[in-house]
Design a protein around this motif. Structure first.
Motif, short mmCIF file in Angstrom:
data_model
loop_
_atom_site.label_atom_id
_atom_site.label_comp_id
_atom_site.label_asym_id
_atom_site.label_seq_id
_atom_site.Cartn_x
_atom_site.Cartn_y
_atom_site.Cartn_z
N VAL A 1 0.85 -1.19 0.00
CA VAL A 1 0.00 0.00 0.00
C VAL A 1 0.89 1.24 0.00
CG1 VAL A 1 -1.67 1.35 1.32
CG2 VAL A 1 -1.90 -1.14 1.19
N HIS B 1 -2.35 -7.49 -3.20
CA HIS B 1 -3.36 -6.53 -2.75
C HIS B 1 -2.84 -5.10 -2.89
CE1 HIS B 1 -5.82 -9.76 -1.23
NE2 HIS B 1 -4.82 -10.20 -0.49
N ALA C 1 -2.43 -1.26 -3.57
CA ALA C 1 -3.33 -0.10 -3.60
C ALA C 1 -2.53 1.17 -3.39
CB ALA C 1 -4.40 -0.22 -2.53
N VAL D 1 -3.30 5.30 -2.61
CA VAL D 1 -4.29 6.32 -2.25
C VAL D 1 -3.58 7.67 -2.22
CG1 VAL D 1 -6.01 7.11 -0.61
CG2 VAL D 1 -5.57 4.65 -0.85
N ARG E 1 -4.72 -0.91 -7.61
CA ARG E 1 -5.85 0.01 -7.56
C ARG E 1 -5.35 1.39 -7.13
NH1 ARG E 1 -9.24 -0.28 -3.87
NH2 ARG E 1 -8.01 -1.53 -2.39
N ASN F 1 -6.81 5.30 -6.09
CA ASN F 1 -7.93 6.16 -5.73
C ASN F 1 -7.38 7.38 -5.01
OD1 ASN F 1 -10.50 4.40 -6.28
ND2 ASN F 1 -9.16 3.03 -5.11
N ALA G 1 -7.73 1.72 0.65
CA ALA G 1 -6.54 0.87 0.57
C ALA G 1 -6.82 -0.58 0.91
CB ALA G 1 -5.47 1.41 1.52
N SER H 1 -11.80 -3.79 -0.59
CA SER H 1 -12.37 -2.81 -1.53
C SER H 1 -11.85 -3.03 -2.95
CB SER H 1 -12.05 -1.39 -1.05
OG SER H 1 -12.51 -1.19 0.27
N GLY H 2 -11.78 -4.28 -3.35
CA GLY H 2 -11.15 -4.62 -4.61
C GLY H 2 -11.82 -4.07 -5.86
N VAL I 1 -12.09 1.59 -7.68
CA VAL I 1 -10.93 2.00 -8.48
C VAL I 1 -11.21 3.33 -9.16
CG1 VAL I 1 -9.30 1.31 -10.28
CG2 VAL I 1 -10.53 -0.45 -8.99
#
Length: 251
Positions: free
Chosen positions: A76, A124, A126, A128, A169, A171, A223, A227-228, A231
């Motif tokens: 993350v 996983h 992510a 942010v 992902r 966001n 993150a 919350s897969g 996006v």
């Protein structure tokens, strides 16, 4: 560095990097991710194991490499480091425009660029980015800051499109006015700090400044491995400022 609470939360076994994590929103985010089980590496200019200046590519790469060597992975990335700016479009010189964009926008690019090889290995992954209500609403005396955060919003969407098929992902969170040390300094410098705080609070429909912990909760959602399917969005944490239009309070 923030160690995990060891409670078997949704981030158990994952490593998170938080830039600008020594105070304000970043500190709250680091604490929240750790409480949910992550091992958290705080990157900041001082008071942290991983010293990093996001405007300096050499220190960025050194810090990210150190995190990967220390924990063995990066899952993350929270691009939170940033600075504010006041004034109309005429009130900041070229050097200040370049300084703010270098930190708020190019800083995200530098840190992400360095972290991508490790994120690509994560099941996983992510990212942010910390954006702002200033990216989506016209605020007075915030021309430079708004321009930089508008770029962060556009960059978030472009990054999401570029990296979703790599399993990463991307966001962003768009807070309203958050009760942070920076806002505190602005209030202290105002001719009437109490009146200025009241004005900032009244600007948000729920009638108060946003708490840093509230933003941290939103970042943790974006993150989270849970919350897969989330996006390329901007998640507003602004007390309704972006979407609500209330009638004036009757006297």
């Amino acid at each position: 560095m923030t160690e995990p609470a060891g409670n078997g939360g949704e981030f158990e076994g994952l490593v998170a990097v938080v830039t600008g994590g020594a105070s304000g929103i970043g500190e709250a985010v680091a604490g929240e991710l750790a409480a949910r089980g992550a091992q958290v590496a705080v990157l900041d200019l001082k008071d942290t194991e991983f010293v990093c200046d996001v405007t300096d590519d050499t220190t960025v790469r050194r810090a990210i490499t150190a995190v990967a060597e220390r924990f063995g992975r990066i899952d993350v990335l929270v691009n939170n480091a940033g600075i504010g700016a006041q004034g109309t479009v005429a009130d900041n010189d070229d050097a200040e425009w370049l300084r703010v964009f270098d930190l708020n926008v190019v800083g995200i690019a530098r840190v992400t660029r360095a972290a991508l090889p490790y994120l690509r290995e994560s099941p996983h992954a992510a990212i942010v980015n910390t954006c702002s209500i200033a990216a989506t609403a016209g605020l007075q005396q915030r021309a430079l800051y708004s321009a930089s955060k508008g770029a962060v919003l556009a960059l978030t969407r472009a990054m999401a499109a570029d990296h979703i098929r790599e399993g990463i992902r991307v966001n962003c969170v768009t807070p309203g006015t958050v009760d942070t040390p920076w806002i505190g300094r602005l209030l202290d410098a105002a001719p009437d700090p109490a009146a200025e705080r009241a004005a900032l609070s009244a600007r948000q429909p729920h009638g108060r400044l946003v708490g840093a912990q509230e933003v941290a909760q939103a970042v943790a959602y974006l993150a989270s491995p849970a919350s897969g399917s989330t996006v390329g969005i901007e998640l507003a944490v602004d007390g309704g400022m972006s979407g609500l239009r209330l009638r004036p309070v009757s006297s």
